[in-house]
Design a protein around this motif. Structure first.
Motif, PDB file in Angstrom:
ATOM      1  N   VAL A  89      20.012 -29.467 -50.245  1.00 16.84           N
ATOM      2  CA  VAL A  89      21.075 -28.754 -49.845  1.00 16.84           C
ATOM      3  C   VAL A  89      20.265 -28.101 -48.501  1.00 16.84           C
ATOM      4  O   VAL A  89      19.485 -27.751 -48.519  1.00 16.84           O
ATOM      5  CB  VAL A  89      21.289 -27.181 -50.779  1.00 16.84           C
ATOM      6  CG1 VAL A  89      22.083 -26.937 -49.969  1.00 16.84           C
ATOM      7  CG2 VAL A  89      22.267 -28.664 -52.188  1.00 16.84           C
ATOM      8  N   VAL A 123      29.561 -26.421 -50.331  1.00 18.72           N
ATOM      9  CA  VAL A 123      29.621 -27.106 -51.227  1.00 18.72           C
ATOM     10  C   VAL A 123      30.613 -26.253 -52.195  1.00 18.72           C
ATOM     11  O   VAL A 123      31.512 -25.046 -51.168  1.00 18.72           O
ATOM     12  CB  VAL A 123      27.874 -25.494 -51.742  1.00 18.72           C
ATOM     13  CG1 VAL A 123      27.851 -25.552 -53.951  1.00 18.72           C
ATOM     14  CG2 VAL A 123      26.754 -25.849 -51.358  1.00 18.72           C
ATOM     15  N   CYS A 148      30.865 -20.202 -53.724  1.00 18.31           N
ATOM     16  CA  CYS A 148      29.325 -20.999 -53.569  1.00 18.31           C
ATOM     17  C   CYS A 148      28.643 -20.394 -51.767  1.00 18.31           C
ATOM     18  O   CYS A 148      29.241 -20.192 -50.898  1.00 18.31           O
ATOM     19  CB  CYS A 148      29.354 -22.554 -53.689  1.00 18.31           C
ATOM     20  SG  CYS A 148      30.641 -22.969 -54.861  1.00 18.31           S
ATOM     21  N   ALA A 174      25.253 -22.155 -50.307  1.00 22.33           N
ATOM     22  CA  ALA A 174      24.469 -23.480 -50.225  1.00 22.33           C
ATOM     23  C   ALA A 174      23.305 -22.046 -49.956  1.00 22.33           C
ATOM     24  O   ALA A 174      22.845 -21.990 -48.690  1.00 22.33           O
ATOM     25  CB  ALA A 174      24.947 -24.240 -48.909  1.00 22.33           C
ATOM     26  N   TRP A 231      29.456 -28.702 -60.022  1.00 16.73           N
ATOM     27  CA  TRP A 231      30.130 -28.091 -58.585  1.00 16.73           C
ATOM     28  C   TRP A 231      29.373 -29.101 -57.853  1.00 16.73           C
ATOM     29  O   TRP A 231      29.068 -30.598 -58.341  1.00 16.73           O
ATOM     30  CB  TRP A 231      28.440 -27.516 -58.065  1.00 16.73           C
ATOM     31  CG  TRP A 231      27.000 -27.726 -58.704  1.00 16.73           C
ATOM     32  CD1 TRP A 231      26.736 -26.784 -59.465  1.00 16.73           C
ATOM     33  CD2 TRP A 231      26.467 -28.652 -57.761  1.00 16.73           C
ATOM     34  NE1 TRP A 231      25.367 -27.689 -60.723  1.00 16.73           N
ATOM     35  CE2 TRP A 231      24.637 -28.811 -59.156  1.00 16.73           C
ATOM     36  CE3 TRP A 231      25.854 -29.425 -57.089  1.00 16.73           C
ATOM     37  CZ2 TRP A 231      24.429 -29.499 -59.352  1.00 16.73           C
ATOM     38  CZ3 TRP A 231      25.061 -30.225 -56.717  1.00 16.73           C
ATOM     39  CH2 TRP A 231      23.852 -29.735 -57.624  1.00 16.73           C
ATOM     40  N   TRP A 281      27.698 -31.027 -53.064  1.00 12.10           N
ATOM     41  CA  TRP A 281      27.662 -30.621 -52.121  1.00 12.10           C
ATOM     42  C   TRP A 281      27.461 -31.331 -51.398  1.00 12.10           C
ATOM     43  O   TRP A 281      27.390 -32.691 -51.888  1.00 12.10           O
ATOM     44  CB  TRP A 281      26.436 -29.187 -52.307  1.00 12.10           C
ATOM     45  CG  TRP A 281      24.811 -30.479 -52.361  1.00 12.10           C
ATOM     46  CD1 TRP A 281      24.741 -30.333 -53.277  1.00 12.10           C
ATOM     47  CD2 TRP A 281      24.751 -31.442 -51.577  1.00 12.10           C
ATOM     48  NE1 TRP A 281      23.511 -31.316 -53.388  1.00 12.10           N
ATOM     49  CE2 TRP A 281      23.231 -31.463 -51.942  1.00 12.10           C
ATOM     50  CE3 TRP A 281      24.524 -31.852 -50.077  1.00 12.10           C
ATOM     51  CZ2 TRP A 281      22.355 -32.300 -51.660  1.00 12.10           C
ATOM     52  CZ3 TRP A 281      23.664 -32.449 -49.453  1.00 12.10           C
ATOM     53  CH2 TRP A 281      22.626 -32.608 -49.939  1.00 12.10           C
TER      54      TRP A 281
END
Length: 91
Positions: free
Chosen positions: A27, A33, A61, A63, A87, A89
């Motif tokens: 990430v 996200v 969310c 990141a 989740w 991303w």
């Protein structure tokens, strides 16, 4: 690049906010996200509870560059127990 996973959101014996972190060093600071509910189960809630959790629990969310992210949950209702949130991303 991107990845998926899940977190367990624990409202304990009664709360309207909680959060859970996930680890994924891929990430980045500019990653997007998102989190959502699916028909999962936990020790406290059925698949049916999870199907409709989105009506009562808002998810957002954050990141965290090189670390992963955080899924935040907020409800106007007093929730109890644990819910599983998925989740995802992407860059």
């Amino acid at each position: 690049m991107g990845a998926t996973g899940f977190v367990t959101l624990d409202f304990g014996t009664g709360a309207n906010e909680t959060s859970a972190s996930f680890a994924d060093t891929g990430v980045g600071a500019a990653s997007k996200v998102d989190a959502f509910f699916m028909s999962d189960t936990t020790a406290d809630h059925t698949a049916n509870d999870h199907r409709y959790a989105g009506l009562f629990i808002a998810l957002s969310c954050e990141a965290q560059d090189g670390v992963g992210g955080v899924v935040y949950a907020h409800s106007t209702e007093n929730m109890t127990g644990t819910f599983k949130a998925r989740w995802v991303w992407v860059d």
